[in-house]
Write a protein that holds these residues in place. Sequence first.
Motif, short mmCIF file in Angstrom:
data_model
loop_
_atom_site.label_atom_id
_atom_site.label_comp_id
_atom_site.label_asym_id
_atom_site.label_seq_id
_atom_site.Cartn_x
_atom_site.Cartn_y
_atom_site.Cartn_z
N ILE A 64 0.84 -1.21 0.00
CA ILE A 64 0.00 0.00 0.00
C ILE A 64 0.87 1.26 0.00
O ILE A 64 0.60 2.22 -0.73
N ASN A 65 1.92 1.26 0.82
CA ASN A 65 2.82 2.41 0.86
C ASN A 65 3.51 2.62 -0.49
O ASN A 65 3.73 3.76 -0.91
N TYR A 66 3.83 1.50 -1.15
CA TYR A 66 4.43 1.59 -2.48
C TYR A 66 3.44 2.22 -3.45
O TYR A 66 3.79 3.09 -4.26
N GLU A 67 2.16 1.80 -3.34
CA GLU A 67 1.12 2.34 -4.21
C GLU A 67 0.90 3.82 -3.95
O GLU A 67 0.69 4.61 -4.89
N ILE A 68 0.96 4.22 -2.68
CA ILE A 68 0.83 5.65 -2.34
C ILE A 68 1.97 6.44 -2.98
O ILE A 68 1.76 7.52 -3.55
N GLY A 69 3.17 5.88 -2.90
CA GLY A 69 4.33 6.53 -3.52
C GLY A 69 4.15 6.68 -5.02
O GLY A 69 4.47 7.74 -5.60
N ALA A 70 3.60 5.62 -5.64
CA ALA A 70 3.37 5.66 -7.09
C ALA A 70 2.34 6.73 -7.44
O ALA A 70 2.49 7.46 -8.43
N LYS A 71 1.28 6.84 -6.62
CA LYS A 71 0.24 7.86 -6.86
C LYS A 71 0.79 9.27 -6.65
O LYS A 71 0.43 10.21 -7.38
N LYS A 72 1.67 9.44 -5.68
CA LYS A 72 2.30 10.76 -5.45
C LYS A 72 3.17 11.15 -6.64
O LYS A 72 3.22 12.34 -7.02
N ILE A 74 2.57 10.20 -9.69
CA ILE A 74 1.62 10.60 -10.75
C ILE A 74 1.18 12.05 -10.55
O ILE A 74 1.09 12.82 -11.52
N ILE A 75 0.94 12.42 -9.28
CA ILE A 75 0.52 13.80 -8.97
C ILE A 75 1.62 14.79 -9.36
O ILE A 75 1.35 15.83 -9.98
N GLU A 76 2.86 14.45 -9.00
CA GLU A 76 3.99 15.34 -9.31
C GLU A 76 4.17 15.48 -10.82
O GLU A 76 4.43 16.58 -11.33
N GLU A 77 4.04 14.36 -11.52
CA GLU A 77 4.18 14.40 -12.98
C GLU A 77 3.04 15.22 -13.60
O GLU A 77 3.27 15.99 -14.55
N ALA A 78 1.83 15.03 -13.06
CA ALA A 78 0.68 15.78 -13.58
C ALA A 78 0.85 17.28 -13.33
O ALA A 78 0.55 18.11 -14.21
N LYS A 79 1.35 17.64 -12.14
CA LYS A 79 1.58 19.05 -11.82
C LYS A 79 2.63 19.66 -12.76
O LYS A 79 2.48 20.82 -13.21
N ALA A 80 3.66 18.86 -13.05
CA ALA A 80 4.71 19.35 -13.96
C ALA A 80 4.14 19.57 -15.36
O ALA A 80 4.47 20.56 -16.03
N LEU A 81 3.28 18.64 -15.79
CA LEU A 81 2.66 18.78 -17.10
C LEU A 81 1.71 19.97 -17.15
O LEU A 81 1.63 20.69 -18.15
N ILE A 82 0.95 20.19 -16.06
CA ILE A 82 0.03 21.34 -15.98
C ILE A 82 0.82 22.64 -16.11
O ILE A 82 0.41 23.57 -16.84
N LYS A 83 1.95 22.70 -15.43
CA LYS A 83 2.81 23.90 -15.51
C LYS A 83 3.29 24.10 -16.94
O LYS A 83 3.28 25.23 -17.49
N LYS A 84 3.69 22.98 -17.55
CA LYS A 84 4.18 23.03 -18.93
C LYS A 84 3.07 23.48 -19.89
O LYS A 84 3.29 24.34 -20.75
N TYR A 85 1.85 22.90 -19.72
CA TYR A 85 0.73 23.25 -20.59
C TYR A 85 0.27 24.69 -20.39
O TYR A 85 -0.14 25.38 -21.34
N ILE A 112 -4.84 14.03 -11.13
CA ILE A 112 -4.48 14.43 -9.75
C ILE A 112 -5.61 14.08 -8.79
O ILE A 112 -5.37 13.52 -7.71
N GLN A 113 -6.86 14.41 -9.20
CA GLN A 113 -8.01 14.11 -8.33
C GLN A 113 -8.14 12.61 -8.05
O GLN A 113 -8.39 12.20 -6.92
N LEU A 114 -7.97 11.83 -9.13
CA LEU A 114 -8.08 10.36 -8.98
C LEU A 114 -6.97 9.83 -8.07
O LEU A 114 -7.21 9.00 -7.18
N ALA A 115 -5.75 10.33 -8.28
CA ALA A 115 -4.61 9.88 -7.47
C ALA A 115 -4.80 10.26 -6.00
O ALA A 115 -4.51 9.46 -5.10
N GLU A 116 -5.30 11.48 -5.77
CA GLU A 116 -5.56 11.93 -4.39
C GLU A 116 -6.65 11.08 -3.73
O GLU A 116 -6.56 10.75 -2.54
#
Length: 259
Positions: A64-72, A74-85, A112-116
């Motif tokens: 579960i902790n690994y999955e949380i890390g993976a979702k975090k 995804i959030i960081e990557e999504a935020k980076a893409l949002i900034k880029k877009y 981001i919403q789904l990952a959160e």
Amino acid sequence: MAKKEESSVEAKLRALYDLQLIDSRVDEIRNVRGELPLEVEDLEDDVLGLKTRLDKLKTDLETINYEIGAKKNIIEEAKALIKKYNEQQKNVRNSREFNSISKELEFQELEIQLAEKNIKEFKAQIEQKKEVIADTKEKLAEREAHLKHKKGELDAILAETEKEEKALLEESLKYQDLIEERLVKAYARIRGNVKNGLAVVPIERGASGGSFFTIPPQVQVEIASRKKIITDEHSGRILVDPALADEEQEKMQKLFAKL
């Protein structure tokens, strides 16, 4: 020749009754232990089961902790893409590009919403599993304490009786060697079928030992003559006369005292 045959039958009766006394003593020792060995075995299985459960719960937590890390991530990557877009949107040349980037922005926001949401669910699972772990640890500590106590009881009994039981089992084999195989098998069969494992019993108050059925006087005389092996018609037990029984009991008591 007749005298030799009589002596041989009497010797068999004595050996059979001695074997019975030895095996009954082993039964007494095992009865003292009672259900303790099985209780200890069941508790050991419980402890092993709880430890296995704990290991699985800990592995689940790591997953579960690994999955949380993976979702975090995804959030960081999504935020980076949002900034880029957002930067790209400032330099669009037409509405088509603007709409395309807007869709990408909307998709990343949804990611981001789904990952959160997933993280929130995973954290709820962690809390639930932590409660189960705490409960399992409590049960494990209780079982281990109980197991330690029961093992202590069993070890104490074994320390007192193990040596004697081993010696008695060796004596049992020695006495079986003195008796023909056919009789040993018959003895074992009767012993397995009757109460308390008593296959050879003396006459008590005119009846078979442990029975209320009176043995006819003529049969009692035959038993006392020790010329043939006689069984009780009701229980199937081999019968010996009281005098022989007393003599062999006294002899066996001396043997048991040495063990």
